[in-house]
Design an enzyme around this catalytic site. Sequence first.
Site, PDB file in Angstrom:
ATOM      1  N   LYS A 177      36.892  43.953  37.900  1.00  0.00           N
ATOM      2  CA  LYS A 177      36.457  43.621  39.266  1.00  0.00           C
ATOM      3  C   LYS A 177      34.953  43.792  39.428  1.00  0.00           C
ATOM      4  CE  LYS A 177      40.716  43.444  41.498  1.00  0.00           C
ATOM      5  NZ  LYS A 177      41.604  43.586  42.620  1.00  0.00           N
TER       6      LYS A 177
ATOM      7  N   LYS B  32      46.188  36.856  33.513  1.00  0.00           N
ATOM      8  CA  LYS B  32      47.380  36.965  34.368  1.00  0.00           C
ATOM      9  C   LYS B  32      47.218  36.060  35.592  1.00  0.00           C
ATOM     10  CE  LYS B  32      46.378  40.613  37.683  1.00  0.00           C
ATOM     11  NZ  LYS B  32      46.994  41.536  38.592  1.00  0.00           N
TER      12      LYS B  32
ATOM     13  N   LYS C 145      45.982  36.379  42.523  1.00  0.00           N
ATOM     14  CA  LYS C 145      45.711  35.707  43.790  1.00  0.00           C
ATOM     15  C   LYS C 145      44.219  35.500  44.021  1.00  0.00           C
ATOM     16  CE  LYS C 145      47.632  39.705  46.203  1.00  0.00           C
ATOM     17  NZ  LYS C 145      46.720  40.821  46.085  1.00  0.00           N
TER      18      LYS C 145
END
Length: 334
Positions: free
Chosen positions: A115, A197, A200
């Site tokens: 992130k 993966k 969203k």
Amino acid sequence: MIDGKKVLFSGMQSTGSLTLGNYLGALKNWVTLSDEYECFYSVVDMHSITIRQEPSELRKRARNLLTLYIAAGLDPKKNCIYYQSHVSGHAELAWILNCFTYIGELNRMTQFKDKAAKHADNINAGLYTYPVLMAADILLYQADVVPVGKDQLQHLEITRDIAQRFNAIYGEVFTIPEPYMGKAGANIRSLQNPDKKMSKSDENANASIYLMDDPDTIIRKFKRAVTDSEASVRYREEQPGIKNLIEIYCACTGKTPEETEKEFDGRGYSEFKPAVGEAVVSVLKPVQDRFYELSKDKAYIDGIIKENAEKANYYATKTLRKVQKKIGFPERIR
Ligand code: ATP
Ligand code: LTN
């Protein structure tokens, strides 16, 4: 234990729109666990602000997510479905646990690294201590089990380490939680890049199936899914794109990979891909219908939000007071 039942805690962030990965890897399993455990399912909106959010959007998404929990089949009378930000104990316990967490441990967290790389202009302290807030979520309710996808196992491991460290100093304060991994759908991959993966926050809308995608969009995305040139429906590591589609198909139909290989033996991807799409549509359509139905009933959802926040607060405060006492905070005068 609450009323003789083991406690389960899990949560999802109210960022972005939920994907099929979130559904198959998490939500769907949650529903099957709600009879066996005393369940707390939180909309973890405090975690969401580790990435910059637009206020009205965050509010709307949090409400939609809470509604989706119910639409997916979680009974709000049996399961405590609530907003993390409505229970101040999460932040209070997180602060305490911060003081029992080492920087070296946080430096090893792969989600933080991912992130931070993605949001290089906003590497805030909240993003760094995200796992500590997650530990607080879990330990606050003395959870025995925590259903999570593979990507969250590292966070569960640090939660256990923090709890064990705390207990070693102050006695048996926290229950040590175990991860619970569902068999099917624990690791759904991106439709555009099976090395990643399904997430969203992927910028490429074709990489993810969103829970609220309409049937045509779902079928189209599967038809465009990146596979390989082998053209045979085989469940093998060498064919990660097809392996992912088989896993999705199995999670939606209850079939095994072997049965799927047989079913599509001699048939090409042009038959298999839309079949996966159809299987997904038949799983998502009822959830979508229920979501739209529930969204119309504001008073009902408001009632659930209020009632469950009170319930969550009750259990959270119980643990928090115990922790505060153990570490030597002064007693409250009533
Ligand atoms: P973000 O992209 O914002 O990081 P996310 O899609 O990874 O979000 P989370 O909110 O981090 O979703 O995860 C919610 C739950 O869904 C977690 O239990 C997580 O393990 C599970 N989950 C997320 N992505 C997948 C996936 N691709 N396959 C299976 N489970 C998943
Ligand atoms: N970090 C998790 C969401 C989350 C969670 C939790 C999951 C926050 N607190 C406690 C299980 C238990 C995620 O990104 N999926």
